[in-house]
Design a protein around this motif. Structure first.
Motif, PDB file in Angstrom:
ATOM      1  N   TYR B  33       0.830  -1.198   0.000  1.00  0.00           N
ATOM      2  CA  TYR B  33       0.000   0.000   0.000  1.00  0.00           C
ATOM      3  C   TYR B  33       0.868   1.254   0.000  1.00  0.00           C
ATOM      4  N   TYR B  35       0.225   5.344   1.118  1.00  0.00           N
ATOM      5  CA  TYR B  35      -0.698   6.268   1.752  1.00  0.00           C
ATOM      6  C   TYR B  35      -0.078   7.660   1.776  1.00  0.00           C
ATOM      7  N   GLN B  37      -0.325  11.274   4.104  1.00  0.00           N
ATOM      8  CA  GLN B  37      -0.810  11.864   5.347  1.00  0.00           C
ATOM      9  C   GLN B  37      -0.438  13.336   5.396  1.00  0.00           C
ATOM     10  N   LEU B  43      -4.729   8.910   7.471  1.00  0.00           N
ATOM     11  CA  LEU B  43      -4.052   8.441   6.268  1.00  0.00           C
ATOM     12  C   LEU B  43      -5.044   8.280   5.125  1.00  0.00           C
ATOM     13  N   SER B  45      -5.639   6.668   1.419  1.00  0.00           N
ATOM     14  CA  SER B  45      -5.144   5.603   0.551  1.00  0.00           C
ATOM     15  C   SER B  45      -4.850   6.144  -0.846  1.00  0.00           C
ATOM     16  N   VAL B  48      -3.109   0.432  -3.932  1.00  0.00           N
ATOM     17  CA  VAL B  48      -2.946  -0.920  -3.417  1.00  0.00           C
ATOM     18  C   VAL B  48      -2.393  -1.760  -4.555  1.00  0.00           C
TER      19      VAL B  48
END
Lengths: 113, 109
Positions: B33, B35, B37, B43, B45, B48
């Motif tokens: 993954y 992410y 922030q 977080l 996404s 994936v």
């Protein structure tokens, strides 16, 4: 759709006090996680659960306890709070190993003085 | 034990430049993954990645996965200020998920 809901968002504790961080998800996800994030750092796994009644320790479980009596709820309990537990706590849920996406709550900022 | 290493930890870029963030992990994994922030936030996404050779792109960000090398990259093309944030990779082995330390990206005019 609420997703993952954490309460409280902020809390100040005195050393030695106890409290429970609540986490609820409404997506019927099997997998749930608790992470902590210290300032300027990554996320450390505290505990996780693969379904109701099943929990296991992550990287940093000391000082914490969890339970999973229902699919929706995964509370994190802090016993005898210490300054080292000052952190931001994130709860997350995952539908299944093959479906991929991990959904996070907004976080709970805990300060222990 | 599943370990995840990101580098660099800090990255200061000028707008318009390209750069790559690297994510190495220690054992075979099922999913990777990425992410984003923002300060004081949760977080978000980004990607994936599920299989070897997977490549995903969204705007100026492109992520790839090489499971044989246990390496994922997040490539930033023609950076803009709005991309300033901390980027995390996370690796999952069945239900065990571990995060890298994060890359704090600052894009300057």
């Amino acid at each position: 759709n609420a997703g993952v809901t954490q309460t409280p968002k902020f809390r100040i504790l005195k050393i030695g006090q106890s409290m429970t961080l609540q986490c609820t998800q409404d997506m019927n996800h099997n997998y749930m996680y608790w992470y902590r994030q210290d300032p300027g750092m990554g996320l450390k796994l505290i505990y996780y659960s693969v379904g109701a009644g099943i929990t296991d320790k992550g990287e940093v479980p000391n000082g914490y306890n969890v339970s999973r009596s229902t699919t929706e709820d995964f509370p994190l309990r802090l016993e005898l709070a210490a300054p080292s537990q000052t952190s931001v706590y994130f709860c997350a849920s995952l539908a299944g190993q093959r479906t991929g996406e991990l959904f996070f709550g907004e976080g709970s900022r805990l300060t222990v003085l | 034990e599943l370990k995840v290493e990101q580098n660099p930890l800090f990255l200061s870029m000028q707008e318009g430049k390209n750069y790559t963030i690297y994510c190495n992990y220690s054992t075979t994994s099922d999913r990777l993954y990425w992410y984003r922030q923002d300060p004081g936030k949760s977080l978000e996404s980004l990607f994936v990645l599920l299989s070897n050779g997977a490549v995903k792109q969204e705007g100026r960000l492109m992520a790839s996965l090489d499971t044989k090398a246990r390496l994922s990259t997040l490539h930033i093309t023609a950076a803009v200020h709005d991309l300033s944030a901390t980027y995390f990779c996370a690796v999952a082995k069945t239900y065990d998920m571990r995060f890298g330390a994060g890359t704090r990206l600052t894009v300057k005019p």
